[in-house]
Design an enzyme around this catalytic site. Structure first.
Site, mmCIF file in Angstrom:
data_model
loop_
_atom_site.group_PDB
_atom_site.id
_atom_site.type_symbol
_atom_site.label_atom_id
_atom_site.label_comp_id
_atom_site.label_asym_id
_atom_site.label_seq_id
_atom_site.Cartn_x
_atom_site.Cartn_y
_atom_site.Cartn_z
ATOM 1 N N GLU B 37 -28.141 55.467 -40.622
ATOM 2 C CA GLU B 37 -29.154 56.389 -41.122
ATOM 3 C C GLU B 37 -29.117 57.740 -40.392
ATOM 4 O OE1 GLU B 37 -30.847 56.384 -43.722
ATOM 5 O OE2 GLU B 37 -32.187 58.059 -43.227
ATOM 6 N N HIS B 39 -26.335 59.368 -39.484
ATOM 7 C CA HIS B 39 -25.351 60.144 -40.238
ATOM 8 C C HIS B 39 -25.917 60.567 -41.597
ATOM 9 C CE1 HIS B 39 -22.775 57.402 -37.671
ATOM 10 N NE2 HIS B 39 -22.307 58.597 -37.312
#
Lengths: 296, 296
Positions: B37, B39
């Site tokens: 999450e 990224h």
């Protein structure tokens, strides 16, 4: 011809041109100024091959050693601008030292191996300074092609390697050395030479020409060739040799000194640095002995 | 979403887009894959702010030491592509090691000072590897903006410095750390943790939160704060501290250990690296004690 003294001015002007014509090819000629016919030949080649030619004039303190000639490096802005215009440059970027280095540089760009010998050995830190300033200029100008004279053959090799290793989207174009009628390679530093030194300095190009011819002789070795060149240069009583080296090109790795020239492969660089009085001159020639012929 | 495995494919596709719309803003999210999450938040921010978003997935061998986890670094191409698509990426660049490093790298990009401490000290050569691969990726993608998570705060500081020093025409956008509900910073390496290690690892974010609160206490010094954090982490019997350091941000220079926090100036980085079993986790928090408040 537009003169820009700040990065912002140049970037904005180039951006405007690129938005108008996105496929525009920008050619770049980075120099330290005090321009001569060698620089003019680079500008003219860029003008011929590209839509827009940017010339930079910046005496880069980072590539001078503490005991080198940064302060007395020759400068002549008005003459440079006239030559740039006559050669067809569209933009001249001439930033101040503060504009290029507004704060202490903490980032170093170092090319290994290729800088082990020649001026890399004689001038510690020199090519780190070159790598840094060329990286900066490449990012400011964002050219498609960049033109460099083969007079600084090691610089060409370093920049080609850096460009390849770091994937700069730029084609490096090496251009032939331009010489005086008697063979002396053009250099901004030639202006330092006294009349006597200028006369004697012709021995450099003569020694390179002799070496190219010697390649035809059967059995001569790498070290014998270097020795012949040293002997020829030694005929000038005031020549003070810094280095004479025959290396593989473009990686600039050493050859076996006992190897016969006829057994060498590919392109070789015969490079020399010699002092005449306080003035250190460099010259070189690309040779290919495997086929018993020399070129460039 | 277009997947490119070679530089050529990606460059050609982006060039075509830029010629169509020269003012197109390209956002870039470089990653080592095994996306989470954190990224995804970078990708979404780029999608929001830019016309085209390029995600790269490349586990860069140059930034791993000989005894580090390059070979066992987690990889899951299919899951990564699904997450990239769901987050709105337009291009995914996933080159092989051979595509990125077709020949031995001779060029090093080194950022001094900023890399003296923290992971720069614990992982010799790590940031040279980061500098090299980020330079390459920047040249291949040529983005206007590049998004980096503050989880790797030193990496952000190094890349910001490199970008400024070398005049990369790119805006570096630092993005906030994304955490699990219990506070653990998201990391691809969290997958290595055993259930027990995962439970204990929460002590990292807890120690940072406590430290932020402690800043309000009158008279506590830099070294006392570091000691408190170490003590808190020490409450986990399996935590093995690599470093706990409070440094000036973004230059990452040390503070006087006997200085009162109330007398510090500007932003500070409280950074830690701690091993749980074989897994080394990092976390950090930007603090500003001068105004007795913590943020980010």
């Amino acid at each position: 011809m537009i003169i820009c003294r700040t990065k912002r001015e140049l970037k904005d002007a180039l951006h405007k041109l690129r938005v108008q014509q996105p496929d525009r090819k920008v050619g770049f000629v980075p120099t330290m100024g005090f321009l001569h016919e060698g620089h003019a030949s680079l500008i003219r080649q860029s003008v011929q091959e590209c839509d827009t030619t940017v010339l930079s004039i910046f005496v880069n303190p980072l590539q001078f050693g503490p005991n080198e000639d940064f302060d007395r490096y020759p400068r002549d802005e008005q003459r440079d601008l006239a030559l740039a215009q006559a050669s067809g440059a569209d933009f001249v970027f001439m930033p101040s030292v503060e504009e290029m280095y507004p704060s202490k540089m903490l980032t170093r760009v170092t090319v290994d191996v290729v800088t082990d010998r020649l001026c890399g050995a004689s001038r510690p830190g020199h090519f780190d300074g070159v790598g840094a300033v060329v990286s900066k200029l490449f990012h400011i100008v964002q050219p498609q092609r960049a033109y460099f004279g083969m007079k600084d053959a090691q610089q060409v090799a370093v920049i080609q390697r850096m460009t390849m290793d770091l994937d700069f989207p730029i084609e490096i174009v090496p251009c032939p050395i331009v010489r005086e009628p008697d063979g002396l390679a053009l250099s901004s530093r030639n202006v330092y030479l006294s009349a006597e030194e200028r006369t004697q300095a012709v021995v450099l190009s003569q020694s390179l020409a002799e070496a190219a011819a010697l390649g035809g002789q059967v059995g001569i070795t790498v070290s014998e060739l270097q020795e012949q060149v040293r002997r020829k240069i030694g005929q000038s009583p005031i020549a003070d040799i810094d280095y004479v080296e025959l290396l593989a090109f473009p990686n600039l790795t050493p050859l076996d000194p006992n190897q016969s020239l006829a057994d060498t492969e590919g392109e070789l660089l015969l490079a020399l640095a010699v002092k005449f009085g306080r003035t250190r001159l460099i010259d070189n020639r690309i040779l290919r002995f495997a086929e018993v012929k020399a070129y460039v």
